[in-house]
Design a protein around this motif. Sequence first.
Motif, short mmCIF file in Angstrom:
data_model
loop_
_atom_site.label_atom_id
_atom_site.label_comp_id
_atom_site.label_asym_id
_atom_site.label_seq_id
_atom_site.Cartn_x
_atom_site.Cartn_y
_atom_site.Cartn_z
N ARG A 169 -10.06 -7.76 0.00
CA ARG A 169 -10.01 -6.51 0.80
C ARG A 169 -8.98 -5.31 -0.05
O ARG A 169 -8.25 -5.96 -0.36
CB ARG A 169 -9.72 -6.75 2.21
N VAL A 185 -7.04 4.85 -0.18
CA VAL A 185 -6.07 5.95 0.32
C VAL A 185 -6.05 7.22 0.08
O VAL A 185 -5.51 7.35 -1.62
CB VAL A 185 -4.37 5.15 0.03
N PRO A 187 -6.46 5.69 5.77
CA PRO A 187 -7.21 4.97 4.73
C PRO A 187 -8.65 4.16 5.20
O PRO A 187 -8.62 4.12 6.44
CB PRO A 187 -6.10 3.95 4.40
N VAL A 188 -9.36 3.89 3.93
CA VAL A 188 -10.54 3.26 4.43
C VAL A 188 -10.48 1.65 3.81
O VAL A 188 -10.18 1.47 2.74
CB VAL A 188 -11.78 3.88 3.80
N ASP A 189 -11.11 0.92 4.62
CA ASP A 189 -10.92 -0.30 4.29
C ASP A 189 -12.31 -0.75 3.57
O ASP A 189 -13.52 -0.32 3.79
CB ASP A 189 -11.00 -1.44 5.46
N GLN A 247 -7.80 -1.29 0.44
CA GLN A 247 -7.77 0.05 1.18
C GLN A 247 -7.73 1.19 0.28
O GLN A 247 -7.12 1.36 -0.75
CB GLN A 247 -6.55 0.23 2.02
N ARG A 258 0.84 -1.35 0.08
CA ARG A 258 0.16 0.02 -0.06
C ARG A 258 0.96 1.22 -0.01
O ARG A 258 0.37 2.28 -0.66
CB ARG A 258 -1.03 -0.03 1.22
#
Length: 238
Positions: free
Chosen positions: A129, A133, A207-209, A131, A26
């Motif tokens: 999954r 960012v 960040p969001v999952d 993320q 990431r």
Amino acid sequence: MPWPHISLSADSTAFPARPPADLRDRVVIAAHDQAAFDSVQTMVDHWDRPGWTAQTRAYYWMLAFPDSPALVDLARRCQQDLAPLGLDPVADDGLHITLTRVGSTATLTPSRLDDVINAATPLLPAAFRLQAVPLAGSRGAVRLTVAPWVPVLALHAALSEAMTSSGLHPRKPTALFRPHLSLAYNNRSRPAAPVIEAVAALRDHPPVDLHVQEVQLVELRREGRNYRWDVVKSLPLG
């Protein structure tokens, strides 16, 4: 099951032109996206696309996120801070990752779409999954980096294989695909520096999952300066 190895190619028509050094990390991917955007000199009008009119309808594979309040909250906060720039924000229910164009509604019959769906179903990889960012962009938009790229590339490759087996040809091969999630579209030619400065100030947001469990085949259209769509079919991954 390990994700398949996919090699990306450098190409001036892709953005970023060169892929990141690591498609799984990431931090590496985000830094690469941000450096590419920070080097842009002039932004272009995203909506200036020959062939697109208010009447245009086309089928696309995409990932949508109607059940992610955390993503909506992040988008809203970033869009609010970017509002003085006069960009066109993506609506809460319009946040998506475009995968690949299938074809025009004028040329693809329902039975041909069924062929594509049937060919894709056994090829789809497992759920994964991501993320999302903050925050980078392209010459025509401000966007979130998504990472890792590997599972999205595997999905793109599977959909491309299904289309090819159905006699269709993706406009962009997987080797040139660059996953991203747009938050706001640029609507005129302008110097990029003010946009880059505003975007850089938003990179401290966490960040969001995202849990990607299905892929959507949609009929896409424009309504003003927004993309809207009707879902033709949602296919579960795996």
